[in-house]
Every structure is written in C-alpha cells, then in structure tokens.
Motif scaffolding. Sequence first.
Motif, mmCIF file in Angstrom:
data_model
loop_
_atom_site.group_PDB
_atom_site.id
_atom_site.type_symbol
_atom_site.label_atom_id
_atom_site.label_comp_id
_atom_site.label_asym_id
_atom_site.label_seq_id
_atom_site.Cartn_x
_atom_site.Cartn_y
_atom_site.Cartn_z
ATOM 1 N N SER A 157 24.552 -6.575 57.653
ATOM 2 C CA SER A 157 24.052 -5.095 57.936
ATOM 3 C C SER A 157 24.310 -4.736 59.329
ATOM 4 O O SER A 157 24.592 -5.545 60.223
ATOM 5 C CB SER A 157 22.925 -4.796 57.206
ATOM 6 N N PRO A 162 17.437 -5.142 59.062
ATOM 7 C CA PRO A 162 18.362 -6.399 58.999
ATOM 8 C C PRO A 162 19.280 -6.926 59.514
ATOM 9 O O PRO A 162 19.203 -8.735 59.315
ATOM 10 C CB PRO A 162 18.509 -5.438 57.296
ATOM 11 N N GLN A 166 18.615 -11.034 59.640
ATOM 12 C CA GLN A 166 20.170 -12.119 59.658
ATOM 13 C C GLN A 166 20.001 -13.264 60.476
ATOM 14 O O GLN A 166 20.115 -14.440 60.374
ATOM 15 C CB GLN A 166 21.053 -11.275 59.099
ATOM 16 N N THR A 172 18.339 -10.923 54.986
ATOM 17 C CA THR A 172 18.190 -9.942 55.926
ATOM 18 C C THR A 172 16.726 -9.484 55.686
ATOM 19 O O THR A 172 16.687 -8.377 55.746
ATOM 20 C CB THR A 172 19.504 -8.632 55.267
ATOM 21 N N LEU A 173 15.794 -10.005 55.013
ATOM 22 C CA LEU A 173 14.678 -9.838 54.615
ATOM 23 C C LEU A 173 13.638 -10.049 55.268
ATOM 24 O O LEU A 173 14.099 -11.561 56.188
ATOM 25 C CB LEU A 173 14.393 -9.600 52.936
ATOM 26 N N ASN A 209 11.116 -4.969 64.473
ATOM 27 C CA ASN A 209 11.241 -5.806 64.324
ATOM 28 C C ASN A 209 9.585 -6.755 64.576
ATOM 29 O O ASN A 209 9.300 -8.105 64.306
ATOM 30 C CB ASN A 209 11.925 -7.372 63.708
#
Length: 486
Positions: A157, A162, A166, A172-173, A209
């Motif tokens: 990504s 994401p 990773q 990626t989630l 995040n």
Amino acid sequence: MPFRGAKGDNGLKLMSNLFHRREVLASLGAGFGTLALRGMLGSEAAAAETRVNNPMAVRAPHFAPKVKAVIYLFMYGGPSHIDLFDPKPEMAKWHGEPIPIFKKEDAFRSGTKNTAFASPFKFAKHGEAGVEMCELFPHLAKQADSMAVIRSMHAESNNHGPALFQMQTGATLSGRPSIGSWAAYGLGTENENLPGFVVMLDHQGAPVNGGLNWTSGFMPSAYQGVPFRPTGEPIAYLAPPKGVTTEQQLARLDLLNRWNRRHLEQHPEEAALSARIASYELAYRMQSHAAEAVDLAAETAEVHSLYGLDNKVTAHFGRNCLMARRLVERGVRFVQVYSGGNEGPRAWDAHDDVKKNHELHCAETDLPIAGLIADLKRRGLFDETLIIWGGEFGRTPFAEDGKGRDHHAKAFSMWLAGGGIRGGTMWGETDEFGYNVVRDAVTIPDLHATVLHLLGLDHTRLTYPYLGRNFRLTDVSGNVQRQLLT
C-alpha cells in the motif's frame, strides 16, 4: 493502576502463581520468596502454562540467537530511497521529462503528474565496501561497513495507514499483533521490572494509527508496546497520585488483587485476566526501577554529546536513542524509536519539498544514530543488538508540486546493522528511475522472518491460536534473507 500483592500468608497464597517480586517488596519490608518458573520451559505445554501464569517469563528460543534485543528506528512518513541510499544518476537526463514507465494508478495523490525529478543531493561511496549514501548522512557514513542496505524492499500500500500496519504487523488491516509484541511473546523479557516492548515517539506527535502501531492485537495486553513520552516524565502515571500514602495505595491494590485472584480461580482459562494482573504487577515494579532506567543525568557529558543532546536540532531524537541503549542494556527485548510526528512536513512525508524535508529530518537523526552504533560497539552491545532503519514506503521519482515527491510502495530502501548482520552489504536493485524492483526483491514478510531469525525464532513455528487458526507474523509467506547475515 499500579499493582502490589497482598501481605501476609493469605497474600502469599494469592501470589503463588506470579513471578518473583522479592527485589521490589524488600524495600517495603515484605517477606515474599522467589518463585522459579523457568524450569517449566522443557516442553511446549509447559511454556503455554507459563505464559498464562506469567506472560513475560523468559522463554527459550527455537535455536541459538544472534541477538538479544532489537532497536527499530522508524522514519515515519516515507523516506525517499532515491535521495538517501539508492542513487539514480540517469535521472539527470530525464529531469523535467515524463518517465516512460509511469502508471497513474501508482500515484497516491490524484493530482500528481509524471515529471521526472532528479535528486538534489550528492552521493558518495563510504567504507571499504563502498556503501553509497547521500551527503545528508556524514556521521552515519562512518559506520557504513557495519550496515546492510536493502535497496529492493516493496510494500502493498502507498497509503500511510495500511502501509504502517503492514510494516508493523505484517497485515494492511488493523487488529494484528505488532512485531515487538511477537518478540515479547516468543521470548519474554530478561528484566521483570521493565516492559518487554517499549515505544518512543517523536516530540512532534504520534504517527497515524496511533497505538494500533504497537498493539498486541489478539494477544494478551502484556505484550503490547508501552509508549514512553518524548518530553517531561517518560512514563505517564508512574508516580502514585498526590495525597495518596503508600499504605493507602497498598490497601487498594491488595483489595484489587484479591478480587482479581478470586475471579481467576473461578475462570482459570481466562488468559486475558492473568495478563492484566501481570501488567498491574509490572506497573508497580516500574515505580521503583523505571526512573533509574530513563535517568539520562547518570550519563557523562561526553555521552550526551555523542548522541547530540547538546544540540537543539538533534536533542529530541538523540535523547530517545540514548534511552533505547539504556533499555536494551537493562534487558528490554524490543525498542521502537520514531522519527517524524503527526503528518506532513513534521514527518518524512515530502510532498511539498523533498530537499527541505529531508535536510531537516536527516539533520535530526544522523548524529544520534551514528552515536548509538558507536556507543553500542564500545559497550560490547552491538553484536547482541539488531538495529533496523526504515519507514513504511519510499517516494516517487517524479515530482509533486515541482519540488516534492509522492508516496511510493513499489520500491524503497531499508538497512540493518548489529549482531549477525553482514556489514558493508548492498542488496537488491531497482530500475534506472528507482520505480520498480528489478533484482532480489525483499518483501515485508521476508524482513520480519529475518528479524525473528536473528532473535532465535523460527517464523513458521512462532504462532498464536486465535479464532480456530494459528496466526503468525509472516502469515503464509516470508523467507529469511540469509545473504544479509554473517
């Protein structure tokens, strides 16, 4: 809330399944003995039982490790590979012209145009091996023969969120355990008075995040990263609240322990509660021990200068690098140090002006990183510590807004140094634009498998059961990159 076990014979019974705390309680006059759990490590079943009773107990690796600890220097935002470690002299011929292999779907921003942008920086070869670096790393260049540069990384990504997931968790989630959590789960910690996994953030803020970057995911919370604050007291809420005496605190925590223990006896398979009890116990022990670990005043003026603490440009990142050395020196398993906070120019996210952005962030980090490597070497810690440098992706060879670069996940660079690493190595190759990997591609699962291997862990055997499946950091892929190893 910090935790301390109950006093007296009843307290000893309640604490019988927790690991030793004699060192902590001695100062309070308590008479608890040491409970040895390490003899239980002879089988997988015993190891599983040990994890329930004490999630952070030391566990044997799968094979002889090369290193005991990891320091992960994370350059959040996407450092430009073609401006730092992967020179592309042919780009000068294409400067201002369209690149023939450009695909609009590879750009992150819809308005990004295909206009080649040659690097504004000069490159030179350093060390006996001739490792190529840009002029922005004059101090790190002196450590070139200790570094293995990977020029053929690629990710799935080109979006920060994401891509960070990773790089940190293998997926990626969100929801998966981070690499530091896997290390703590697989090996435990050698210091029961400090976390097994510590995160130190940039003084300008956390990456996108937030805490999901160092989460333990579906593992017990004992394995999650513990963030140390970049300014002021490193650990939030470490000291007891004002107005609360030691006796009051102990009484409250003893009561909490009795309730937790009673519930655990009724639900012995509830590993999450056992891990939470262990976390409370760790928090209490940290009140006595963590302050010493992060006390940089104990270091000499020469050490402060080595890390750049006497310079306002390098002081913040240098402080975190010095704390990372002090933590691994004291047995912390995994330390992640972030450079770049929040978003945009505060991070390595050079959309507007790659020259200005990278001059700033390289200046902030070059001296501290070189100082960290030199300090680990002279203290005999370099050969038992793995250093990782990198971000979540690279930058495009075409211009954005004339002077900046867009996100690029198809090719980027990272480097490793320390125990088990073949220094003076340059591995992999990208095309003449730095756009695609053309030789010896290295995936993120490959990188994760290699890191675990150096810690003595087989990435195919390090699994965690969840929802009927045995999960692993590398999922169903990943190969140890032995060409990077001694």
